[in-house]
Design an enzyme around this catalytic site. Structure first.
Site, short mmCIF file in Angstrom:
data_model
loop_
_atom_site.label_atom_id
_atom_site.label_comp_id
_atom_site.label_asym_id
_atom_site.label_seq_id
_atom_site.Cartn_x
_atom_site.Cartn_y
_atom_site.Cartn_z
N HIS A 96 0.81 -1.14 0.07
CA HIS A 96 0.07 0.08 -0.14
C HIS A 96 0.70 1.40 -0.02
CE1 HIS A 96 -2.97 2.88 0.94
NE2 HIS A 96 -2.36 3.32 2.00
N HIS A 98 0.93 5.80 -1.10
CA HIS A 98 0.09 7.11 -1.39
C HIS A 98 0.63 7.46 -2.49
CE1 HIS A 98 -0.86 7.37 3.34
NE2 HIS A 98 -1.41 6.18 2.80
N TYR A 133 0.03 -2.50 -21.98
CA TYR A 133 0.90 -2.66 -20.46
C TYR A 133 0.10 -2.67 -19.59
CZ TYR A 133 4.98 -4.88 -22.79
OH TYR A 133 5.85 -5.80 -23.40
#
Length: 231
Positions: A96, A98, A133
């Site tokens: 994870h 930001h 892609y």
């Protein structure tokens, strides 16, 4: 991958992401699913300066066994592991971040939905299929409506998105938490990082060329047939 190798790889990937600007300050976290539990980066840790010995070690129920206190996002990571396993493609690493371009895309889309008097719908997607892609290496990216960081409802919404796409024959490798950041997953930290890199680059391209026409359905079908793309 042994636990020692997993610890080293989490730290290597974290440092790489930090040094190249995919994460900043103490934002972001990485976890790896082990045979008998999980490793996850500590809460409020900088991914650029992780210590393998201080990573949080948890059992299969998420109870901490050793290391610094684990990230509060463990509940979300565990739901991703459970949901991907139920969908037949069990993830072994979740990352994870930001990341700037992705958060910028989310802010724009979420703000537009609010300005129109609504919110992101359950089937919202973050990005159109603008490059081959992106279609091949990432696939669809559900845009999950805003919840506060750590809200169990966000974890459930992500699990539901994984199940919903699996029911339609699609394998997810990423979701976007509105106004917060992406979660990506794969078999190893290195492979998950590759998904994140392609996703962030696509977000950047989309912001540079927001009116760009997406690939046609015929072009996407060719990617399915030739490369096994899941779209």
């Amino acid at each position: 991958m042994t636990e020692t190798q997993a610890r080293d790889e989490i730290c290597r990937v974290g440092r790489s992401l930090f040094e190249r600007g995919y994460v900043h300050a103490t934002a972001g976290n990485i976890s790896v699913r082990m045979a008998d539990g999980f490793l996850i980066t500590p809460t409020d840790a900088c991914l650029g300066t992780l210590d393998p010995a201080r990573l949080a070690r948890l059992d299969a129920q998420g109870r901490q066994l050793s290391g610094d206190k684990g990230s509060k996002t463990l509940a979300l990571h565990r739901r991703i592991y459970e949901a991907t396993a139920a969908a037949g493609h069990a993830a072994a690493c979740v990352i994870h971040t930001h990341s700037t371009q992705l958060v910028a895309c989310s802010l724009q889309a979420d703000s537009a939905a609010r300005a129109a008097g609504g919110a992101l719908p359950d089937d919202a997607e973050l990005l159109p299929p603008i490059t081959p892609y992106f279609v091949m290496k990432v696939g669809r990216v559900p845009h999950i409506a805003y919840r506060r960081p750590g809200d169990p409802a966000a974890a459930e919404a992500v699990a539901q998105a994984i199940a919903r796409h699996a029911a339609q024959g699609r394998r997810l490798q990423a979701v976007m938490l509105a106004r917060l950041g992406p979660n990506v997953w794969h078999d190893t930290p290195a492979a998950a990082m590759t998904v994140l890199e392609e996703l962030e680059e696509t977000a950047h391209l989309h912001r540079l060329q927001p009116a760009l026409a997406p690939l046609t359905e015929a072009q996407i079908e060719e990617l399915r047939q030739v490369f096994g793309a899941s779209w």
